[in-house]
Design an enzyme around this catalytic site. Structure first.
Site, PDB file in Angstrom:
ATOM      1  CB  SER A   1      11.347  -6.679   5.408  1.00 48.57           C
ATOM      2  OG  SER A   1      11.374  -6.534   4.013  1.00 48.57           O
TER       3      SER A   1
ATOM      4  CG  ASP B   1      -6.227  -4.814  -0.316  1.00 44.11           C
ATOM      5  OD1 ASP B   1      -5.723  -4.775  -1.448  1.00 44.11           O
ATOM      6  OD2 ASP B   1      -7.343  -5.328  -0.088  1.00 44.11           O
TER       7      ASP B   1
ATOM      8  CG  ASP C   1      -9.684  -3.060  -4.340  1.00 48.10           C
ATOM      9  OD1 ASP C   1      -9.074  -3.930  -3.676  1.00 48.10           O
ATOM     10  OD2 ASP C   1     -10.568  -2.325  -3.868  1.00 48.10           O
TER      11      ASP C   1
END
Length: 819
Positions: free
Chosen positions: A261, A333, A336
């Site tokens: 974006s 992030d 995991d």
């Protein structure tokens, strides 16, 4: 003979008549679901009259006596225009596609069920604020009011697709809307794929070469990671991945298409008219209709206008009279992968820091059209759901006797993300917008804000807390039984990056690296852009002050900084060198291509030949560089990796080693690879587009593919439901048009700005927006693709909160009154 001819003519005429009659009947049935926008309805569930004014672009402006009635009206309007799309989104989030599409979608349903998205949404309903719950319920009532009208009257089952599939539609529930938000999180996620790819690459290459093909974003990076084989000595080193093509119905996007974006804002000191400016264009996969639906809501707190997602009752991108907001993928992030060690004596137990513990299990049955039901045993460890090796290619990195689990913030049961989005709509200032977003969990986004005086960028969404000694720092799967690899809760909202009123008066994000903080406050090691940000910085700094028009110009900019930087590197020993070659020879064709590229400014214009020559050359070059080293794993790098190409041709850290073909006796140079790959490109272009280079058009190859997700591959029907457009831009331009990357049409534009908005708070009523298709999801509606041509040409429509302006050119006014 004459008799035979007459009979043949009669048979042909009869067949033609029957065919035309069948088409007429099919059209009549399909057209029955076209809504009458000027109708009045008596409905249950509203406290007073509701008015839905559809302006000349078919954008609904919803007015009611209470906020609940307004959300009721939004649900009614979206169901009128996008009922099939809404039910498909819900089915996908519930893992119930196979009830319609059979074996084709069992793998999709299996993944969604294992993630348990819908049940997490159900558990989150009660965690919303009272106002947000009321909006969810009112919206659901509005959707169900339209379903009642469809069931009661001859309204063509609500959408033409329901004539081809089951017409049964369950009533809408508040949890359905929350599940769609989680489904969008699945579509925007990329870290699972990145972890698996890095692990697979680590198993195939030495560490230095891993850093070449999967380089860190510029800036201070991370120290060397552990070798994946050191973490898991028994991991399969050359396991073959599932090479089945991606299904168009799958919400799981390839790594390079997970989300992108643009958003930028200017403070009054950098705006010519003295008011703040904000531009936003989120990038998602193209579909027909677009995932975006424009709407205006007149709430007690004031009017809001912008883009919604059908099924979700909130303006996700847009403005009020006082505040504008835009979103870009943050690349936080927030996922995991853990490799869980299975108890060899009990397959229902996995190792934890406290010893072996049983998995949580539950049975789920997938109903499959035309086949026997599929029974799944869903399993969860303490780290999250257990995923099979067939998902995300996990089998290629999971050693025997182990399984993989996933930790992901979007799986939070008490997810209050909708309440945060709801409160953001009612915020009056940058400060209130930042405060309202504190309870947003996921999918994590960068929120860009502008009020009358201030601008800000705040990353929203829960940041996992990882231990400093995490073995892979979240970049590869790690042993799930070690405490240091497990999540330790969330970081506080204050840890999320925040930029308010910067000194330079301008801020923005193109999915680039936000900041440079040490792990575990780093946000991410994988970012969505290292290229577009360069062009954006130049455009912003070239002007002392900006206007709405200069922000539009930046949104539509098609100059590739990647082309400008890479061409001088790879062609350095080829330009203007060599002897003259006779016409018709490969050498002459190569010289002609180089001559065109030497005079090109890097503009990825649809009418030019140079973008197609350049894009083909880079694609062939990367293939030559990596195929001999990576083998089948090279298929995972379907798009050009510009940082990799630059490292190779600058010989950063010995990266020029990629130019040597490991299977050959001699040592090849990068100059040879550049020349050979250009010849490869010219042969490919001749086979697909002809030999005359000057007559090539980038737009012929770079077709925007707004395809119907279900009927887009159906013979005949695809010509009615798919929208194709010649487009400018490319993988690394601000007007992003991400290419498919795979044969047979590798340069099709499959991912880009389905919505564009520019908000000017010096004159808010001059703000503009656009979507890539149209407001209606009905292929027979004039509003199915009427905004698409404007979008392609870089035009916009007014984004006004003036009710009289909406009424002046209205295509219809729908009235809802209490029954």
């Amino acid at each position: 003979m004459a008799l035979l001819f007459r009979w043949l003519l009669r048979i042909f005429s009869g067949l033609l008549f029957l065919g035309l009659a069948a088409l007429a009947i099919a059209y009549w049935f399909a057209a029955r679901s076209l809504p009458d926008y000027d109708a009045s309805f008596r409905v249950e569930g509203v406290e007073g009259p509701v008015e839905i004014v559809r302006d000349n672009a078919n954008v609904p402006h919803v007015f009611g006596e209470t906020d609940a009635d307004v959300f009721y009206g939004l649900g009614f309007a979206q169901a009128q225009d996008r009922l099939w799309q809404m039910t498909m989104l819900r089915r996908t989030a519930q893992g119930r596609l196979s009830e319609l599409f059979g074996q084709r979608t069992v793998a999709i349903d299996s993944l969604v069920r294992r993630l348990d998205l819908y049940n997490a949404a159900v558990r989150s309903v009660e965690d919303q604020t009272p106002e947000a719950r009321a909006a969810l319920q009112a919206y659901a009532d509005g959707v169900n009011a339209w379903l009642e009208q469809v069931n009661a009257g001859a309204r063509g089952r609500g959408a033409p697709e329901f004539w081809l599939f089951s017409p049964q539609i369950a009533p809408w529930q508040p949890a359905d809307s929350l599940a769609i938000i989680k489904l969008m999180g699945l579509q925007l996620s990329s870290h699972v794929r990145s972890e698996v790819l890095r692990a697979r690459t680590s198993l195939a290459l030495p560490d230095a070469r891993v850093r070449d093909i999967l380089p860190d974003a510029p800036g201070n990076g991370i120290t060397a990671l552990p070798d994946y084989a050191a973490l898991f000595p028994d991991a399969p080193r050359y396991a073959k991945a599932d090479d089945a093509p991606r299904d168009s119905l799958s919400p799981v996007m390839p790594r390079s298409l997970a989300g992108a974006s643009n958003a930028w804002a200017a403070a009054p000191s950098r705006a010519a008219a003295g008011g703040t400016l904000l531009a936003n264009d989120p990038h998602l996969g193209f579909t027909a209709p677009s995932i975006w639906y424009l709407a205006r809501l007149e709430l007690d707190s004031g009017g809001v206008i912008g883009a919604t997602i059908p099924g979700v009752p909130t303006i996700l991108l847009g403005r009020s009279a006082e505040l504008g907001w835009g979103l870009t993928s943050s690349y936080l992030d927030d996922q995991d992968l853990h490799i869980e060690k299975v108890n060899p004596d009990n397959s229902e137990e996995v190792l934890t820091p406290e010893g072996y513990k049983p998995l949580e299990t539950r049975t789920s049955i997938i109903e499959v059209a035309g086949a026997e039901p599929v029974t799944l045993t869903l399993r969860w460890s303490e780290n999250g759901p257990i995923l099979p090796g067939s998902q995300y290619d996990l089998g290629t990195v999971t050693p025997p006797g182990h399984v993989a689990s996933l930790s992901w913030t979007v799986l939070t049961a008490n997810d209050t993300s909708y309440s945060a989005a709801f409160d953001l709509m009612r915020a009056k200032s940058v400060e209130e917008g930042i405060a309202a977003s504190e309870t947003f969990i996921g999918p994590s986004q960068n929120l860009t804000l502008a009020d009358g005086e201030s601008i800000a960028l705040k990353m929203i969404g829960a940041m996992p807390r990882r231990a400093d000694e995490h073995q892979s720092k979240g970049r590869m799967p790690t042993p799930g039984w070690l405490s240091r690899n497990r999540w330790q809760g969330r970081l506080p909202y204050a840890s999320n990056p925040e930029f308010v009123d910067p000194t330079g008066g301008i801020l923005g994000n193109t999915n680039n690296k936000l900041l440079d903080r040490p792990f575990p406050l780093h946000v991410s090691f994988n970012w969505g852009d290292t290229q577009r940000i360069q062009r954006w910085r130049r455009l912003m700094q070239n002007r002392e002050v900006h206007t709405r028009e200069s922000f539009i110009e930046a949104q539509l900019d098609t100059v590739s900084p990647t082309a400008r930087s890479l061409l001088p590197l790879i062609a350095a020993d080829l330009w203007f060198t060599g002897e003259a070659a006779p016409d018709g020879t490969p050498a002459r064709q190569r010289q002609r291509a180089l001559s065109l590229l030497a005079e090109w400014n890097g503009e990825m214009n649809e009418h030019l030949p140079e973008p197609l020559i350049y894009a083909t050359w880079l694609r062939m070059l990367q293939e030559r560089l990596i195929r001999d080293d990576l083998g089948p794993l090279a298929d995972e790098f379907a798009h050009v990796e510009p940082l990799f190409i630059e490292r190779v041709f600058r010989d950063t850290g010995g990266a020029s080693a990629w130019c040597d073909v490991v299977q050959s006796a001699r040592t090849e140079t990068c100059e040879e690879m550049a020349r050979l790959s250009l010849d490869d490109a010219l042969i490919w272009l001749e086979e697909n587009y002809g030999r005359a280079l000057e007559s090539l058009r980038w737009g012929d190859a770079h077709q925007a593919t707004h395809d119907h997700q279900v009927l887009g591959d159906t013979p005949i029907l695809k010509w009615f439901v798919n929208i194709r457009q010649s487009t400018s831009g490319g993988d690394f331009t601000l007007q992003r048009g991400m290419t498919a990357g795979t044969e047979p049409e590798p340069f099709n534009n499959v991912h880009g700005a389905g919505y564009r908005g520019v908000y000017d708070f010096a004159d808010p009523e001059s703000s503009v927006f656009i979507t890539a298709t149209g407001q209606s999801g009905h292929p027979l509606s004039s509003h199915y693709d009427d905004l698409g041509e404007l979008w392609r040409r870089g035009e916009y429509i007014p984004m006004s909160l003036d009710p009289e302006l909406a009424r002046a050119g209205a295509v219809g006014i729908t009235h809802l009154r209490p029954r």
